[in-house]
Enzyme design. Structure first.
Site, PDB file in Angstrom:
ATOM      1  CB  CYS A   2     -34.001  17.466  91.762  1.00  9.04           C
ATOM      2  SG  CYS A   2     -33.600  16.540  93.228  1.00  9.04           S
ATOM      3  NE  ARG A  27     -30.453  20.277  87.135  1.00 12.20           N
ATOM      4  CZ  ARG A  27     -30.709  21.508  87.531  1.00 12.20           C
ATOM      5  NH1 ARG A  27     -30.631  22.493  86.676  1.00 12.20           N
ATOM      6  NH2 ARG A  27     -31.044  21.767  88.763  1.00 12.20           N
ATOM      7  CD1 TRP A  75     -28.476  14.925  94.551  1.00 15.42           C
ATOM      8  CD2 TRP A  75     -27.581  13.600  93.009  1.00 15.42           C
ATOM      9  NE1 TRP A  75     -27.198  14.635  94.946  1.00 15.42           N
ATOM     10  CE2 TRP A  75     -26.615  13.821  94.012  1.00 15.42           C
ATOM     11  CE3 TRP A  75     -27.232  12.793  91.917  1.00 15.42           C
ATOM     12  CZ2 TRP A  75     -25.346  13.280  93.977  1.00 15.42           C
ATOM     13  CZ3 TRP A  75     -25.956  12.253  91.882  1.00 15.42           C
ATOM     14  CH2 TRP A  75     -25.037  12.505  92.901  1.00 15.42           C
ATOM     15  CG  ASN A 101     -35.470  20.660  91.724  1.00 16.26           C
ATOM     16  OD1 ASN A 101     -35.949  19.538  91.683  1.00 16.26           O
ATOM     17  ND2 ASN A 101     -35.003  21.281  90.664  1.00 16.26           N
ATOM     18  N   GLY A 102     -34.477  20.899  96.105  1.00 21.00           N
ATOM     19  CA  GLY A 102     -34.014  21.610  97.299  1.00 21.00           C
ATOM     20  C   GLY A 102     -34.163  20.752  98.543  1.00 21.00           C
ATOM     21  CD  GLU A 481      -8.434  19.438  96.900  1.00 26.81           C
ATOM     22  OE1 GLU A 481      -7.877  18.354  97.143  1.00 26.81           O
ATOM     23  OE2 GLU A 481      -9.326  19.570  96.053  1.00 26.81           O
ATOM     24  CE  LYS A 485      -9.099  19.580  92.535  1.00 23.11           C
ATOM     25  NZ  LYS A 485      -9.855  18.761  93.413  1.00 23.11           N
ATOM     26  CD  GLU A 488      -7.886  16.333  90.104  1.00 17.78           C
ATOM     27  OE1 GLU A 488      -8.232  15.165  89.870  1.00 17.78           O
ATOM     28  OE2 GLU A 488      -8.374  16.999  91.037  1.00 17.78           O
ATOM     29  CG  HIS A 504      14.379  18.881 106.582  1.00 17.89           C
ATOM     30  ND1 HIS A 504      15.457  18.776 107.441  1.00 17.89           N
ATOM     31  CD2 HIS A 504      13.484  19.679 107.214  1.00 17.89           C
ATOM     32  CE1 HIS A 504      15.204  19.453 108.545  1.00 17.89           C
ATOM     33  NE2 HIS A 504      14.021  20.020 108.425  1.00 17.89           N
ATOM     34  CE  LYS A 603     -16.914  13.803  90.368  1.00 15.75           C
ATOM     35  NZ  LYS A 603     -16.030  14.831  90.939  1.00 15.75           N
TER      36      LYS A 603
HETATM   37  O1  M6R Z   1     -15.481   9.839  95.365  1.00 15.91           O
HETATM   38  P1  M6R Z   1     -14.359  10.022  96.335  1.00 15.91           P
HETATM   39  O2  M6R Z   1     -14.475  11.274  97.125  1.00 15.91           O
HETATM   40  O3  M6R Z   1     -14.154   8.830  97.227  1.00 15.91           O
HETATM   41  O4  M6R Z   1     -13.069  10.161  95.430  1.00 15.91           O
HETATM   42  C1  M6R Z   1     -11.795  10.250  95.980  1.00 15.91           C
HETATM   43  C2  M6R Z   1     -10.789  10.704  94.954  1.00 15.91           C
HETATM   44  O5  M6R Z   1     -10.749   9.800  93.885  1.00 15.91           O
HETATM   45  C3  M6R Z   1     -11.093  12.097  94.418  1.00 15.91           C
HETATM   46  O6  M6R Z   1     -11.154  13.044  95.449  1.00 15.91           O
HETATM   47  C4  M6R Z   1     -10.031  12.526  93.395  1.00 15.91           C
HETATM   48  O7  M6R Z   1      -8.817  12.704  94.040  1.00 15.91           O
HETATM   49  C5  M6R Z   1     -10.473  13.793  92.648  1.00 15.91           C
HETATM   50  N1  M6R Z   1     -10.212  13.652  91.265  1.00 15.91           N
HETATM   51  C6  M6R Z   1      -9.780  15.015  93.089  1.00 15.91           C
HETATM   52  O8  M6R Z   1     -10.203  16.130  92.382  1.00 15.91           O
END
Ligand code: M6R
Length: 608
Positions: A2, A27, A75, A101-102, A481, A485, A488, A504, A603
């Site tokens: 927010c 934001r 938000w 906010n909060g 993960e 990261k 991507e 293996h 996103k």
């Molecule tokens: O909005 P979601 O958490 O459902 O999204 C899932 C994936 O698309 C998301 O985590 C994606 O892998 C990210 N880009 C990873 O950083």
């Protein structure tokens, strides 16, 4: 998250507020509103959706004349994004208006008490409690009413407040949420973030925890929570206006990584009540939890990786079998769902098409679905039977960081809650683990502050062709993960392997100088992972180890070691991922990639 803007002075407040809120649009928000005192009363206008809608219905602010006002972009956290839940909120007589906010952690208890005293609520928000509580304590002295409220509320907040009986004053206070106060020759300003008022002034005061600011057109005074006046230094801000929108950070991803201590705090603390974990939104009694025979976790991308972590944690702590599925597989593989099964879907956006389809599949088969979701009012949040929100605020960078960290916290809490209900862990063990959880925000902050070391290391790998991540158990989930990261945002080929699987097949890919990042935070598996490190090192790999403080033995097998602070073995993901996020970030910017918007990615993946 927010945004708050407020003004009192000789100019029209509404135009300044709209302009300031526009600067905070980056934001993320789902509705906007403002309250302006017109000389007789406080008028409020709100609009769901973009700020443009508020601008249009107020004719750029012209239909809301007045020299004192507060505005807000919301938000949603408590209550879906709609007109009634948008800020500002009034007391019943419409003589007090509040923006916030909060999160007010004890708002339900306060709400019950106020209802008992005859107060009527119109919204589902925690903020409306503040408007009524101010009304309850207001006996003609706003400062006294505000400080009384501060003694009662728990949680994080920044408030902007108008009292109709004090038309020449605007009040602001904060704890845990940012708030600044500024001044120019026409009047005084409040804002949740510097960019909102940079156009008008560069002379600001940073309000400290639980300090109350009383603003007039020509003066600003500050008081402690005990109503003692304090003097504060005015600070000159010389930020570039564009940089300011990212809070001074170069990229949203960096900003969001730095928000992780707060995100973890916000997702955790409202659910810890003394010795208890309270997850009201779960909608399950202890008996219901005892009846669970199996848990299915379904998600995509990083959310799937938190699910993999969840499997280790729930199986370890609550002794319930857990199956984790990528949502695009779950929806088409005709999964066996049996009586006593519980389905959990995890999603930051709440809009991921495959996760939503998996949720519908489970519901069609008659199973109740719990959603762990960040975006309030999103499709998954609306369709799930119960929703446990992660309070990470809006995440703008495509690569998730803070939402991932918040999802982990939600899973830890869930695992401990179920464990207790089933009598697997004793209260003393759970209490100890809760203390470890409470330490996480500071420990994450400490790791973030070590970024320079990671940056130097990352610079050596901007030309890398392949990078591998290995680990066992929870360390394997962390590796998944860390690898995603990196790939991507840096476009470097990377894979994660359960360390025992290397021999293996994968080990044939190791060449002279290939970077292998070995995550080793599980004490019972130290020796096993060290053996795997030795295997790759002897084939030419350069080995980076991420391990717990004190595990110096690893230095024999690793070329470079990053230590994380001590925590419970089930919570190490929250710490080990931080340097690995930083590593991915610095490799990406070292290569000149578009770190916030990597190629080919969105996103929110709302298509199959
Ligand atoms: O909005 P979601 O958490 O459902 O999204 C899932 C994936 O698309 C998301 O985590 C994606 O892998 C990210 N880009 C990873 O950083």
């Amino acid at each position: 998250m927010c945004g708050i803007v407020g003004y009192i002075g000789t100019e029209q407040a509404s135009g300044i507020i709209l302009n300031g809120l526009e600067k905070l649009e980056y934001r993320g928000y789902d509705s906007a509103g403002m309250a302006v005192f017109d000389g007789n009363k406080i008028n409020i206008t709100k609009a769901v959706g973009r700020l443009k809608a508020l601008d249009e219905i107020t004719h750029g602010g012209e239909s809301m004349p007045g020299n004192a006002g507060i505005g807000h972009t919301r938000w949603a956290t408590h209550g879906v994004p709609n007109h009634v839940n948008s800020h500002p909120h009034y007391n019943e007589q419409e003589t007090i208006a509040v923006v916030h906010n909060g999160i007010i952690e004890n708002y339900l208890a306060l709400k019950d008490k106020l209802i008992g005293k005859g107060y009527a609520f119109v919204s589902d928000t925690d903020t409306e409690v503040i408007a009524h509580l101010l009304d309850y304590y207001y006996k003609g002295n706003p400062l006294e009413a505000i400080t009384k409220v501060l003694h009662r509320v728990e949680g994080s907040y920044a408030f902007g407040i108008l009292f109709a009986e004090y038309p020449d004053e605007l009040f602001a206070v904060r704890k845990g949420s940012p708030l600044i106060v500024g001044k120019n020759e026409t009047g005084s300003f409040i804002a949740s973030d510097v960019p909102a008022i940079l156009k008008y002034t560069r002379s600001v005061y940073f309000v400290d925890e639980q300090e109350v600011a009383c603003l007039k057109a020509d003066s600003i005074r500050f008081f402690t929570v005990d109503e003692e006046e304090i003097k504060k230094e005015c600070v000159h801000i010389d930020w570039d206006e564009n940089a300011a929108e990212k809070g001074g950070y170069e990229h949203f991803m960096l900003k969001e990584m730095y928000e992780q201590p707060k995100t973890v705090q916000d997702t955790l603390m409202p659910r810890i009540k003394g010795e208890d974990i309270v997850i009201e939104e779960l909608g399950m009694s202890d008996e219901d939890m005892r009846q669970i025979r199996k848990i299915h976790i379904v998600a995509c991308g990083s959310a799937y990786h938190t699910g993999v972590t969840g499997k280790y944690i729930i199986e370890g702590l609550a002794r319930i079998p857990v199956e984790v599925d990528v949502a695009s597989e779950f929806r088409y593989r005709n999964p066996v769902l049996e009586e006593g099964g519980m389905v959990i879907v995890i999603s930051q956006s709440g809009e991921t098409a495959d996760t939503l389809a998996a949720l519908r599949e489970a519901k069609e088969r008659g199973f109740k679905v719990l959603g762990i979701v960040n975006v309030v009012g999103s499709s998954i949040a609306r369709e799930a039977d119960n929703v446990m929100y992660t309070w990470a605020g809006p995440e703008i960078a495509v690569a998730t960081t803070k939402a991932y960290s918040a999802q982990l916290i939600a899973l830890y809490l869930l695992a401990l809650k179920i464990s207790k209900a089933r009598g697997v862990l004793a209260q003393e063990e759970i209490s100890c683990m809760m203390e470890d959880l409470k330490r996480l925000p500071d420990q994450i902050e400490m790791l973030l502050n070590n970024k320079t070391k990671i940056q130097h290391f990352a610079n050596r790998y901007i030309g890398a062709k392949d990078i591998f991540f290995i680990g066992r158990g929870i360390d394997y989930a962390i590796s998944l993960e860390a690898s995603l990261k990196l790939k991507e945002i840096s476009y470097i080929h990377s894979e994660a392997y359960a360390a025992g699987e290397l021999k293996h097949g994968t080990i044939s890919l190791i060449e002279e100088g290939t970077l292998v990042a070995a995550v080793s935070t599980q004490k019972s598996l130290y020796q096993k992972t060290i053996s795997n490190m030795v295997e790759v090192k002897s084939r030419g790999a350069f080995v980076l180890a991420v391990t717990n403080e004190g595990n110096t033995e690893i230095e024999k097998a690793a070329d470079y070691v990053i230590y994380i602070p001590e925590t419970n073995q089930y919570f190490t993901n929250s710490l080990a991922i931080i340097p690995l996020q930083l590593f991915a970030y610095y490799v990406s910017i070292g290569k000149g990639c578009d770190v916030d918007k990597p190629r080919n990615l969105a996103k929110s993946v709302t298509v199959e």
